[in-house]
Design a protein around this motif. Structure first.
Motif, PDB file in Angstrom:
ATOM      1  N   ASP A 297       0.868  -1.226   0.106  1.00  0.00           N
ATOM      2  CA  ASP A 297       0.155   0.145  -0.108  1.00  0.00           C
ATOM      3  C   ASP A 297       0.801   1.200   0.084  1.00  0.00           C
ATOM      4  OD1 ASP A 297      -2.347  -1.440   0.028  1.00  0.00           O
ATOM      5  OD2 ASP A 297      -2.770  -1.533   2.131  1.00  0.00           O
ATOM      6  N   ALA A 298       1.804   1.174   0.728  1.00  0.00           N
ATOM      7  CA  ALA A 298       2.823   2.345   0.725  1.00  0.00           C
ATOM      8  C   ALA A 298       3.429   2.611  -0.539  1.00  0.00           C
ATOM      9  CB  ALA A 298       3.932   2.022   1.914  1.00  0.00           C
ATOM     10  N   GLN A 299       3.999   1.596  -1.387  1.00  0.00           N
ATOM     11  CA  GLN A 299       4.590   1.699  -2.416  1.00  0.00           C
ATOM     12  C   GLN A 299       3.522   2.237  -3.632  1.00  0.00           C
ATOM     13  OE1 GLN A 299       5.987  -2.240  -2.996  1.00  0.00           O
ATOM     14  NE2 GLN A 299       7.504  -2.015  -1.370  1.00  0.00           N
ATOM     15  N   ARG A 300       2.404   1.949  -3.462  1.00  0.00           N
ATOM     16  CA  ARG A 300       1.232   2.306  -4.533  1.00  0.00           C
ATOM     17  C   ARG A 300       0.855   3.530  -4.134  1.00  0.00           C
ATOM     18  NH1 ARG A 300      -2.608  -0.523  -2.744  1.00  0.00           N
ATOM     19  NH2 ARG A 300      -1.574  -2.747  -3.776  1.00  0.00           N
ATOM     20  N   ARG A 301       0.818   4.040  -2.910  1.00  0.00           N
ATOM     21  CA  ARG A 301       0.560   5.520  -2.633  1.00  0.00           C
ATOM     22  C   ARG A 301       1.754   6.335  -3.057  1.00  0.00           C
ATOM     23  NH1 ARG A 301      -3.143   9.287   0.342  1.00  0.00           N
ATOM     24  NH2 ARG A 301      -2.188  11.028  -0.216  1.00  0.00           N
ATOM     25  N   SER A 302       2.992   5.706  -2.924  1.00  0.00           N
ATOM     26  CA  SER A 302       4.048   6.666  -3.596  1.00  0.00           C
ATOM     27  C   SER A 302       4.302   6.743  -4.730  1.00  0.00           C
ATOM     28  CB  SER A 302       5.615   5.684  -2.939  1.00  0.00           C
ATOM     29  OG  SER A 302       6.681   6.361  -3.238  1.00  0.00           O
ATOM     30  N   GLN A 303       3.783   5.962  -5.602  1.00  0.00           N
ATOM     31  CA  GLN A 303       3.765   6.007  -7.038  1.00  0.00           C
ATOM     32  C   GLN A 303       2.803   7.106  -7.295  1.00  0.00           C
ATOM     33  OE1 GLN A 303       5.825   4.412  -9.130  1.00  0.00           O
ATOM     34  NE2 GLN A 303       5.017   6.103 -10.781  1.00  0.00           N
ATOM     35  N   GLN A 304       1.687   7.068  -6.825  1.00  0.00           N
ATOM     36  CA  GLN A 304       0.549   7.915  -7.151  1.00  0.00           C
ATOM     37  C   GLN A 304       1.038   9.569  -7.024  1.00  0.00           C
ATOM     38  OE1 GLN A 304      -2.711   6.650  -4.671  1.00  0.00           O
ATOM     39  NE2 GLN A 304      -3.151   4.995  -6.151  1.00  0.00           N
ATOM     40  N   ASP A 305       1.669   9.804  -5.362  1.00  0.00           N
ATOM     41  CA  ASP A 305       1.933  11.134  -5.159  1.00  0.00           C
ATOM     42  C   ASP A 305       3.318  11.559  -6.045  1.00  0.00           C
ATOM     43  OD1 ASP A 305      -0.085  11.206  -3.415  1.00  0.00           O
ATOM     44  OD2 ASP A 305       1.199  10.955  -1.811  1.00  0.00           O
ATOM     45  N   PHE A 306       4.198  10.520  -6.456  1.00  0.00           N
ATOM     46  CA  PHE A 306       5.339  10.645  -7.194  1.00  0.00           C
ATOM     47  C   PHE A 306       4.616  11.349  -8.603  1.00  0.00           C
ATOM     48  CE2 PHE A 306       7.830   9.419 -10.952  1.00  0.00           C
ATOM     49  CZ  PHE A 306       8.892  10.141 -10.637  1.00  0.00           C
ATOM     50  N   ALA A 307       3.651  11.034  -9.290  1.00  0.00           N
ATOM     51  CA  ALA A 307       2.872  11.658 -10.311  1.00  0.00           C
ATOM     52  C   ALA A 307       2.451  12.964 -10.181  1.00  0.00           C
ATOM     53  CB  ALA A 307       1.857  10.795 -10.984  1.00  0.00           C
ATOM     54  N   LYS A 308       1.836  12.940  -8.892  1.00  0.00           N
ATOM     55  CA  LYS A 308       1.073  14.176  -8.538  1.00  0.00           C
ATOM     56  C   LYS A 308       1.935  15.335  -8.300  1.00  0.00           C
ATOM     57  CE  LYS A 308      -0.486  14.590  -4.317  1.00  0.00           C
ATOM     58  NZ  LYS A 308      -1.408  14.568  -3.256  1.00  0.00           N
ATOM     59  N   TRP A 309       3.132  15.277  -7.538  1.00  0.00           N
ATOM     60  CA  TRP A 309       4.161  16.125  -7.436  1.00  0.00           C
ATOM     61  C   TRP A 309       5.040  16.599  -8.590  1.00  0.00           C
ATOM     62  CZ3 TRP A 309       2.261  19.244  -4.044  1.00  0.00           C
ATOM     63  CH2 TRP A 309       1.513  18.385  -2.840  1.00  0.00           C
ATOM     64  N   GLY A 310       5.088  15.475  -9.434  1.00  0.00           N
ATOM     65  CA  GLY A 310       5.931  15.761 -10.787  1.00  0.00           C
ATOM     66  C   GLY A 310       5.196  16.736 -11.478  1.00  0.00           C
TER      67      GLY A 310
END
Length: 321
Positions: A297-310
């Motif tokens: 779950d942490a890795q999934r959220r990290s990927q989502q937020d990586f795209a958002k902050w990018g």
């Protein structure tokens, strides 16, 4: 022939024994002291969390757990040390921004942040609170939105959660303000308190005492839900911008080479430590909400937020090297 038949009869047992090797290995971990390298100075949320759960982890693991602070370069200094650790007993404590924001801002690092590190769990979530000096007369989000472009806003530094949250807000609302970065949320809050800068999106744990004491006016909270400590302060989403969410997390990261079975064991043990009522209560006082989610779950959220902050970094044309 009899020997062959006997071997075939034993195969299921052999296969079963081999299948349980990874969990058995994980149960044996740790075999020596564990280092928790904190990416920011003593007293910051991640450091506080690490020290709060340190005794419980030592008792569970039967090995010393040492918290070491290695601040610098937005967390990249500690990240680099942990990414290169080969002992299987060195972990990184820091905000999720190390993996979700830093890769967009630091393009010339000697190592790949997201390839070298992986989330083990999210300790707790935290938000930024939009605060203003009471003398500025800004008592609502509507009044804040009418600030002229020439007005400055304070942040804890370029690329920090407070800066990125405000950049997301400006892009969402069309408001135009001038960025004034400080060396951390503390100095940023002090200049808003002194009236040198009207407002700033600053980590809630830093500004909370000043809001409760009436020295700062809280306008909005960055996350999806209101703070339980500031229940009357709306979120940005409630202030007219549905879907706005700038939630951040204090995290535990590991070198990508750490076996999955060990990662799962560490996550379970950390979650058990975080679930202690005394720990939850202490973190709640800092406006930190315990998470303790699985590595997946942490890795999934990290990927989502990586795209958002990018997207935010690209829109603001941010790069720090």
């Amino acid at each position: 022939m009899k020997a062959t038949t006997a071997l075939l009869l034993r195969l299921p047992a052999i296969v079963m024994a081999l299948a349980i090797v990874p969990p058995a290995y994980a149960q044996a971990w740790p075999t020596k002291p564990v280092r928790l390298v904190a990416a920011f100075p003593p007293g910051t949320p991640g450091d506080v969390i690490a020290r709060l759960i340190q005794p419980a982890l030592q008792a569970t693991w039967g090995q010393p757990v040492v918290v070491e602070n290695k601040p610098g370069a937005g967390g990249n200094l500690a990240a680099g040390e942990v990414a290169q650790a080969k002992d299987g007993h060195t972990l990184l404590v820091g905000p999720d921004t190390i993996l979700t924001i830093n890769p967009h801002l630091y393009k010339k690092l000697s190592f790949d942040l997201r390839a070298s590190l992986k989330p083990v769990t999210y300790f707790a979530s935290f938000n930024q609170t939009l605060v203003c000096n009471p003398a500025a007369g800004i008592t609502s989000f509507e009044k804040f939105s009418r600030l002229p472009p020439s007005r400055p806003y304070a942040s804890g530094g370029t690329g920090t959660p407070s800066h990125m949250t405000m950049e997301m807000l400006l892009a969402t609302t069309g408001i135009q303000l001038t960025h004034v970065p400080y060396k951390g949320p503390g100095p940023a809050a002090q200049d808003v308190l002194a009236g040198h800068v009207d407002c700033g999106f600053i980590v809630s744990s830093v500004v909370l005492p000043h809001v409760q004491g009436g020295r700062l006016q809280a306008i909005a909270v960055s996350g999806k839900e209101r703070s339980v400590l500031l229940p009357k302060i709306p979120t940005v989403a409630e202030s007219g911008y549905p879907g706005f969410d700038a939630t951040f997390f204090e995290t535990l990261l590991a070198p990508s080479s750490l076996p999955a079975a060990t990662v799962e064991k560490v996550q379970r043990d950390v979650r058990a430590a975080l679930d202690a009522p005394t720990i939850k209560a202490r973190l709640a006082e800092m406006d930190l909400l315990v998470e303790g989610n699985t590595a997946q779950d942490a890795q999934r959220r990290s990927q989502q937020d990586f795209a958002k902050w990018g997207a935010v970094a690209q829109r603001a044309k941010l790069q720090l090297d």
